[in-house]
Design a protein around this motif. Sequence first.
Motif, short mmCIF file in Angstrom:
data_model
loop_
_atom_site.label_atom_id
_atom_site.label_comp_id
_atom_site.label_asym_id
_atom_site.label_seq_id
_atom_site.Cartn_x
_atom_site.Cartn_y
_atom_site.Cartn_z
N MET A 196 -0.06 10.18 36.90
CA MET A 196 0.10 11.23 35.89
C MET A 196 -1.22 11.69 35.29
N LEU A 197 -2.18 10.78 35.16
CA LEU A 197 -3.41 11.11 34.45
C LEU A 197 -4.56 11.49 35.38
N TRP A 198 -4.52 11.04 36.60
CA TRP A 198 -5.63 11.31 37.52
C TRP A 198 -5.29 12.46 38.45
N THR A 199 -6.33 13.16 38.88
CA THR A 199 -6.14 14.19 39.90
C THR A 199 -5.74 13.52 41.21
N GLN A 200 -5.29 14.33 42.16
CA GLN A 200 -4.73 13.78 43.39
C GLN A 200 -5.72 12.87 44.12
N ARG A 201 -6.98 13.30 44.20
CA ARG A 201 -7.97 12.52 44.93
C ARG A 201 -8.17 11.15 44.29
N PHE A 202 -8.36 11.14 42.97
CA PHE A 202 -8.59 9.87 42.27
C PHE A 202 -7.32 9.03 42.25
N ALA A 203 -6.16 9.70 42.18
CA ALA A 203 -4.90 8.95 42.17
C ALA A 203 -4.70 8.20 43.47
N VAL A 204 -5.07 8.83 44.58
CA VAL A 204 -4.96 8.14 45.88
C VAL A 204 -5.86 6.91 45.91
N VAL A 205 -7.09 7.05 45.40
CA VAL A 205 -8.02 5.91 45.36
C VAL A 205 -7.47 4.81 44.46
N TYR A 247 4.30 0.30 43.99
CA TYR A 247 3.10 0.85 43.34
C TYR A 247 2.81 2.26 43.86
N LEU A 248 2.80 2.38 45.18
CA LEU A 248 2.49 3.68 45.79
C LEU A 248 3.53 4.74 45.42
N CYS A 249 4.80 4.35 45.39
CA CYS A 249 5.86 5.29 45.02
C CYS A 249 5.70 5.75 43.57
N LEU A 250 5.38 4.82 42.68
CA LEU A 250 5.21 5.19 41.27
C LEU A 250 4.02 6.11 41.08
N VAL A 251 2.93 5.87 41.82
CA VAL A 251 1.79 6.78 41.76
C VAL A 251 2.20 8.16 42.25
N GLY A 252 2.98 8.21 43.34
CA GLY A 252 3.46 9.49 43.84
C GLY A 252 4.36 10.21 42.85
N ILE A 253 5.26 9.44 42.20
CA ILE A 253 6.13 10.05 41.18
C ILE A 253 5.30 10.60 40.02
N GLY A 288 2.23 11.64 40.15
CA GLY A 288 1.56 12.85 40.61
C GLY A 288 2.49 14.03 40.66
N ALA A 289 3.75 13.80 41.07
CA ALA A 289 4.73 14.89 41.11
C ALA A 289 5.02 15.41 39.70
N VAL A 290 5.14 14.49 38.74
CA VAL A 290 5.37 14.90 37.34
C VAL A 290 4.18 15.70 36.82
#
Length: 395
Positions: free
Chosen positions: A103-112, A145-151, A153-155
């Motif tokens: 939710m807080l990081w941009t896509q690139r940083f969220a993936v990392v 963990y990965l699913c929650l990061v994806g959720i 990012g979608a939010v």
Amino acid sequence: MTPSQGFHRRIVSTAMFVRLGAIVVALFGLMGETMTAPILLSVLALAGTSFGVLLDGRVLDVLRKHPLVLVVDISLNLALVAVLGVENPLVLATFPTALLIGMLWTQRFAVVGAAILAAGYVLVVQTGQVEQYGFMLDVGVPALYLCLVGIGGAVRAAHREQVAAYRAADLALRAVAASDERARLAREMHDSLGKTLHGIALGARGLVLWVERDPAQARVQAIALAEASETAAQEAREILVRMRTDQPDRPLVDVLGDICQQWEADHGVPCEVVARCAVDLPTDVRYEVLAIIGEALENAARHADATRVRVELEKDGPDCRITVADDGTGFMPEPDGHSPRGHFGLTGMHERAAEVGIQVRIASRPGAGTRVEVVHRGSHDPSGSVERGVVDVYG
């Protein structure tokens, strides 16, 4: 606080509440087991950071402005898993961190961040003393963990699109309001000020001839031109005042309240505003309705000798009704609803009502006050018998 800032603060606060809930659930799961020092320190660290974020808005602002602070939280979560083991129920408290990363990081940083969190967990599992924990602990937790990061990012993306849509809608509404303002100004200029200025122009052309042929008549014409110029200036001021009075971005009841408050201050007559509902009108209708209300109030001040005025806003089914009633001297309206000789207020109401298709009812008789009722018909009129754009009068 901007909508984006408010969104981030709500997200972080919600994540901290979820973490506290996970800690409570984990403590129930640990009932009957020995409370070791690592477990106690882990609980205190997780609960302390959560309460610190919730209780101190500055921490929320720091986390919003500097999302990389989450790296510290990721490290804390991995250390907790390494110390307590992946089978400890307190691992549940690490899941909100994954959601915040998305939710807080941009896509690139969220993936990392997701990769670090999942890889760190897998590393802890691989270096553990137990060779096989089972599918859920070996694969399920890092996958979650990965699913929650994806959720998350979608939010974040959905919120960004929603904000963009709101901004576009706001710009469109402002453009429509500006267009309506220009159209109303052009109509006002044409209907009142334009005619007056045209008369001044014609008189000025003829003044040259009168100066040569009849100086005395030229003097009369010059005086008439001066009076017409004053009239034009007054009309221009009235147009500007009306344009400033209606603020389409404010609720109708608030604008009505300001108009009545200003009128009461100007004339020293109590003016009560009663709003029985919260309604609004189309921009063009609203402008003309407020002009009619203003004219009714001015008539009460100039001619009625009223000691009290009451303005009511109410909704009757699909219809919106605004009433201005005074306890003044009253008068006998003309049968056609137009103004008495030498006056133009009721005629102006009639013309404004016809312009936007609303109804104005005027009820008055000598000694019984005056009641001006403005009705905007909704899309459904069950009776079908009301003629719109007219002025009804009752003696």
